[in-house]
Design a protein around this motif. Structure first.
Motif, PDB file in Angstrom:
ATOM      1  N   TYR A 107      -8.169  -5.002  -5.773  1.00  0.00           N
ATOM      2  CA  TYR A 107      -6.897  -5.597  -5.351  1.00  0.00           C
ATOM      3  C   TYR A 107      -6.031  -5.940  -6.565  1.00  0.00           C
ATOM      4  CZ  TYR A 107      -3.745  -9.289  -3.632  1.00  0.00           C
ATOM      5  OH  TYR A 107      -2.647 -10.064  -3.357  1.00  0.00           O
ATOM      6  N   ASP A 159      -4.757  -2.762  -8.346  1.00  0.00           N
ATOM      7  CA  ASP A 159      -3.667  -2.134  -7.590  1.00  0.00           C
ATOM      8  C   ASP A 159      -2.370  -2.913  -7.784  1.00  0.00           C
ATOM      9  OD1 ASP A 159      -5.369  -0.221  -6.682  1.00  0.00           O
ATOM     10  OD2 ASP A 159      -5.574  -1.019  -4.650  1.00  0.00           O
ATOM     11  N   ALA A 160      -2.474  -4.241  -7.805  1.00  0.00           N
ATOM     12  CA  ALA A 160      -1.291  -5.077  -8.028  1.00  0.00           C
ATOM     13  C   ALA A 160      -0.732  -4.851  -9.427  1.00  0.00           C
ATOM     14  CB  ALA A 160      -1.642  -6.549  -7.835  1.00  0.00           C
ATOM     15  N   TRP A 218       1.214  -1.690  -9.515  1.00  0.00           N
ATOM     16  CA  TRP A 218       2.519  -1.896  -8.875  1.00  0.00           C
ATOM     17  C   TRP A 218       3.506  -2.537  -9.860  1.00  0.00           C
ATOM     18  CZ3 TRP A 218       5.034  -6.543  -7.570  1.00  0.00           C
ATOM     19  CH2 TRP A 218       6.132  -6.432  -6.694  1.00  0.00           C
ATOM     20  N   VAL A 232       0.710  -2.840  -1.594  1.00  0.00           N
ATOM     21  CA  VAL A 232      -0.507  -3.372  -2.211  1.00  0.00           C
ATOM     22  C   VAL A 232      -1.326  -4.218  -1.240  1.00  0.00           C
ATOM     23  CG1 VAL A 232      -1.470  -4.718  -4.118  1.00  0.00           C
ATOM     24  CG2 VAL A 232       0.600  -3.386  -4.481  1.00  0.00           C
TER      25      VAL A 232
END
Length: 514
Positions: free
Chosen positions: A122, A125-126, A129, A189
């Motif tokens: 998580y 992925d953030a 972004w 996300v």
């Protein structure tokens, strides 16, 4: 606090901490993405010191700090600041935002339910972004914190636009842009990881923060439960048992949290005062031994000098010189500024006065107000003689003792520790004197930073290190009782930081630090 109220406090407050923009804890899982504008390098340094645990972090567990993970950048605040300087443009506007910090998290229940691998995925992925928005080269630091109640990630960026200029507006220009940013983060996300977007425009979070702060400031022991909504026979609107119970639980939880914060602050203050007292005692004992040896040497030298002068039939001149010295020492101890006025223009005489003062008032000695005023005047005189070059005689011990020259600042801190309801001053003259002490102890840059919400400039205003709560309380008192025209958002940010300082929660207001 008994077990039952403590359970109510912990369970209720976890719902607040795990929410975004005041979401109720109804079993849903929310993703959290917030941004904070970093307006100065001083603010950036303070935020990075918090991230790297280089300053006291009460809400972090030192035993779990080793579990924190650095994803991008150096392993200390200095390296990250150096990376910012390497990327920064040569010309920077005076009002430019220097950094944009991201806070990535989620509802506590959901984050704790995730495995370590799921959490890492998580956060990565953030981070991807954020890299897509700013450019990978403009990510200065990214770190996952696992030593606090809920795992989260902080990312520090330098907001450079396509032209290489500091342009934070192009990333978070207004409220709509921020709302769109939250939506984009959720879609790309958080929703992929079972974390939903928060409710748009919710104000419950702010209301609960204000309620906690009100309980903290009042210091009252009673918990005021909300009245039940009875409704009317024709229109209905009666509040159910479950609805009233939920509102009453929130009110009690918020009040208890405020009281707990107050007690914790008082405990920390007492411990700090005790540590300071022990440190002062040790310093005084060491100084006593040092100056006793110096005094014995001086007495021996003086005795030999007087004997030599008497043998040369110069005894009368020696006695006159000793009487003149004693008279000068008395005037200095009385804080007679005329001594400096008479010696003006003579560097040798000023240096001699400085030597006499330091000998008569050794480091670690408690000075009277007159002596403190003389001490400051003497430093100003020495600085002027040095043509602007710093020529201070002080060390940390003397700086700490000089805090006695700021009675109104000390009065505010003492008052706030005892009485959070009544104002600390009863007259306008006292308020103006308090304002003058604050502004006289800060540089122009520091004063400007304070009015923008950077309370850390007050950290050493009294010489001794002030706690974060003391800095925030003193900043708020300066705004409220110093007749300062400050932006409402800055004042609200200080109030919310007073609440968040205890549990490490960060808000979306400008200038907040993680």
């Amino acid at each position: 606090m008994s077990a039952e109220p403590r359970k109510l406090l912990d369970e209720g407050w976890s719902r607040v901490r795990g929410s975004m923009q005041g979401l109720q804890a109804d079993g849903k899982s929310f993703g959290i993405m917030r941004t904070a504008k970093i307006k100065t390098l001083g603010n950036m340094g303070a935020s990075l010191q918090h991230s790297f645990r280089e300053r006291e972090t009460p809400n972090a567990d030192p035993d779990r700090t080793r579990d924190n993970t650095i994803l991008v950048g150096g392993d200390n605040s200095k390296d990250v600041l150096a990376a910012w300087k390497a990327r920064a443009p040569e010309k920077i506007r005076t009002n430019a935002v220097h950094g944009l910090e991201y806070f990535i998290g989620g509802s506590p229940e959901k984050m704790k339910a995730m495995s370590r691998e799921e959490q890492d995925t998580y956060f990565r992925d953030a981070l991807s972004w954020i890299e897509n928005r700013h450019g990978k080269e403009n990510i200065l630091s990214a770190m996952i914190h696992r030593d606090e109640t809920t795992p989260h990630m902080t990312v520090m960026t330098i907001p450079l636009d396509d032209k290489g200029k500091l342009n934070c507006r192009s990333f978070v220009g207004n409220k709509k842009a921020l709302s769109d940013l939250q939506t984009d983060f959720a879609e790309k996300v958080s929703e992929k990881h079972g974390l939903r977007r928060g409710i748009k425009g919710s104000t419950a979070r702010h209301e609960r923060v204000q309620r906690v702060y009100g309980a903290y400031m009042s210091g009252e022991g009673a918990v005021a439960l909300p009245e039940r909504v009875r409704g009317s026979l024709l229109r209905g609107g009666k509040e159910s048992d479950a609805e009233w119970h939920a509102r009453a639980t929130e009110a009690a939880t918020d009040a208890l949290r405020g009281f707990q914060m107050k007690m914790r602050e008082e405990k920390l203050d007492m411990e700090a005062q005790l540590n300071t007292a022990h440190s002062m005692i040790r310093s005084l004992q060491e100084l006593k031994q040092s100056y006793k040896a110096q005094l014995d040497d001086a007495r021996g030298t003086l005795s030999r000098l007087v004997s030599s002068l008497e043998m040369a039939d110069r005894g009368a001149e020696a006695n006159a010189a000793l009487e003149s010295y004693a008279d000068l020492e008395i005037k200095i101890l009385d804080g007679d500024l005329g001594v400096l006025k008479d010696a003006a223009g003579s560097p040798d005489r000023i240096d001699r006065i400085a030597e006499i003062f330091d000998r008569a008032v050794p480091e670690g000695t408690a000075m009277t107000d007159e002596q403190a005023r003389f001490d400051r005047a003497l430093d100003l005189t020495l600085d002027a003689m040095a043509d602007g070059k710093v020529a201070k005689r002080k060390d940390p011990v003397r700086i700490a003792i000089e805090a006695r020259a700021f009675p109104h600042i000390q009065k505010v801190l003492a008052h706030l520790a005892q009485d959070q309801i009544n104002p600390p001053f009863s007259s306008r003259d006292e308020r103006l004197a308090f304002r003058a002490e604050i502004e006289g102890s800060l540089s122009e840059d520091q004063l400007a930073a304070l009015k923008q919400g950077d309370e850390t400039v007050l950290e050493d205003v009294l010489g001794d290190h002030l706690s974060q709560q003391q800095q925030l309380s003193l900043a708020l008192a300066y705004f409220d009782h110093g007749d300062i025209d400050v932006d409402a958002g800055v004042r609200r940010g200080i109030i919310e930081l007073l609440v968040d300082a205890e549990y490490g929660q960060k808000h979306q207001d400008p200038g907040l630090r993680h």
